[in-house]
Design an enzyme around this catalytic site. Sequence first.
Site, PDB file in Angstrom:
ATOM      1  N   GLN A 134       0.829  -1.141   0.001  1.00  0.00           N
ATOM      2  CA  GLN A 134       0.183   0.117  -0.156  1.00  0.00           C
ATOM      3  C   GLN A 134       1.043   1.348  -0.006  1.00  0.00           C
ATOM      4  OE1 GLN A 134      -1.349   0.406   4.556  1.00  0.00           O
ATOM      5  NE2 GLN A 134      -1.892  -1.350   3.610  1.00  0.00           N
ATOM      6  N   HIS A 136       0.498   5.634   1.031  1.00  0.00           N
ATOM      7  CA  HIS A 136      -0.387   6.641   1.716  1.00  0.00           C
ATOM      8  C   HIS A 136       0.024   8.002   1.124  1.00  0.00           C
ATOM      9  CE1 HIS A 136      -1.095   3.708   4.635  1.00  0.00           C
ATOM     10  NE2 HIS A 136       0.209   3.603   5.078  1.00  0.00           N
ATOM     11  N   GLU A 171       4.115   6.897   9.163  1.00  0.00           N
ATOM     12  CA  GLU A 171       3.956   5.980  10.327  1.00  0.00           C
ATOM     13  C   GLU A 171       5.308   5.402  10.472  1.00  0.00           C
ATOM     14  OE1 GLU A 171       1.167   3.303   8.130  1.00  0.00           O
ATOM     15  OE2 GLU A 171       2.826   2.018   7.487  1.00  0.00           O
ATOM     16  N   HIS A 290       4.965   0.129   0.362  1.00  0.00           N
ATOM     17  CA  HIS A 290       5.363  -0.785   1.547  1.00  0.00           C
ATOM     18  C   HIS A 290       4.517  -1.765   1.995  1.00  0.00           C
ATOM     19  CE1 HIS A 290       2.693   2.267   3.450  1.00  0.00           C
ATOM     20  NE2 HIS A 290       2.728   1.311   4.478  1.00  0.00           N
ATOM     21  N   ARG A 309      -4.406   0.812  -1.867  1.00  0.00           N
ATOM     22  CA  ARG A 309      -3.846  -0.730  -1.786  1.00  0.00           C
ATOM     23  C   ARG A 309      -3.444  -0.819  -3.318  1.00  0.00           C
ATOM     24  NH1 ARG A 309      -7.651  -0.570   1.939  1.00  0.00           N
ATOM     25  NH2 ARG A 309      -7.121  -1.262   4.065  1.00  0.00           N
TER      26      ARG A 309
END
Length: 450
Positions: A134, A136, A171, A290, A309
């Site tokens: 996926q 972001h 993240e 990642h 995704r």
Amino acid sequence: MGRGRGPPSGRRRRHRRGPRRAELGRRPAVTGENASIWQPRPYRLRGRIRNYHWGSRSLLAELRGEPPSARPEAELWYGTHPGGPASIVDGERSAPLAAVISARPDWWLGTGRGDRQLPFLIKLLAAATPLSIQVHPSVEQARRGFAREEESGRPVTAPDRVYCDRSNKPEILRALSPFTALYGFRPRAQIGTALADLGLGDLLPGTTVRAQIERMVLLEGRARADFAARVLEAASHQQTPARRWSKECRWIQQLAEHYPEDPWILAPLLLHLVELDRGEALFTEAGVPHAYLEGLGVELMNSSDNVIRAGLTSKPVDPHELLRVVDSRKAVVVKRRSVPDSGSQASGGGAFRTFRTPAEEFELSELSVPGDDAMEIGVETADRLELLLVARGAFELRADADADADAAGRSVALGATDAAVVPAACARYRITGSGLLFRARTPLAVARSK
């Protein structure tokens, strides 16, 4: 080395997944009218287990000192995300953390921040099988994407909706065990060499990585299955030049066990295969493809649902949005280690260590106290909420001696997988114990600019 008293008991406690019905009936609800009953001191949190299919039955259970669970336990969340909101617990009193913060945001989060909920989510992540590949979005991409989907009239809860909010989603994952991940594209020349060594040199024609990826993600029907079958065949019958890619080929075979007709089983040759040791962390920025493959870690992230995704999933995939957002440039893998943090003072010299990242939404720190002897440290919150999560050992938290008289006499004992929240209104608090504890909060420079 001066040392403080340890927690009253090192006994492991079973993690409770939620209150009993009888308890719900006798615990008072917290609203804006009675939210002032909370004192400026640490409080225990009750998190939420997420039973995703890729989770482990043993990794989180082992942390709690329990036998394997009946269902996969993929993640244990602590935050205000609506998908698994935590509750604040004080004896017989319990309330949703989101409701408590919303009633007095300045008191909990810090003066003038403008937020009404936590901007981050911390979790324990236990992967027994691979997660999806996926990416972001950036803040700008998220805002534009959210506006487009709002205009389309598609409900936020629609399974094929990509943008559920206007936020980015950086993240960081800190490994608690050896941890394997796929992260960012390899250099184009390295991808070409890997494909050639496996006899797949003609599989992805194109002069750029982006052109190669575009061809792969736009495959449809039988062409997707044929592509995956050829990749698996090559990975299963390595010739001499391909042996340098033996780890990647083993992962291709494992991915094919779960997604035999997905072209993205080729990902271990397209993306960097990253192996983290305990203590190392991986930070993921916008646009970087990642996937977490296997292992146990602590993850801190922006509290957002915006995930695009690419593959290795049964959920909807939007190839055109993927191509719009993905960063196809070669990635640089940085295995981060924590550095000393001057914001805490310990009797004996130990202190928190912080992982430096570009994230404005959060900051992850760790406190490691080896052995059975307890260490005591003092912490200043600097008008910021702090969320503390224990990975190993036992700790006790209490407001500093010069705090509010009622608050200063109360403490919270935490064992492995337990968590607590410290409101910004608690200017100083103390931590006593030994083991490994993580702290999530907003970076000081960002908090002061709000």
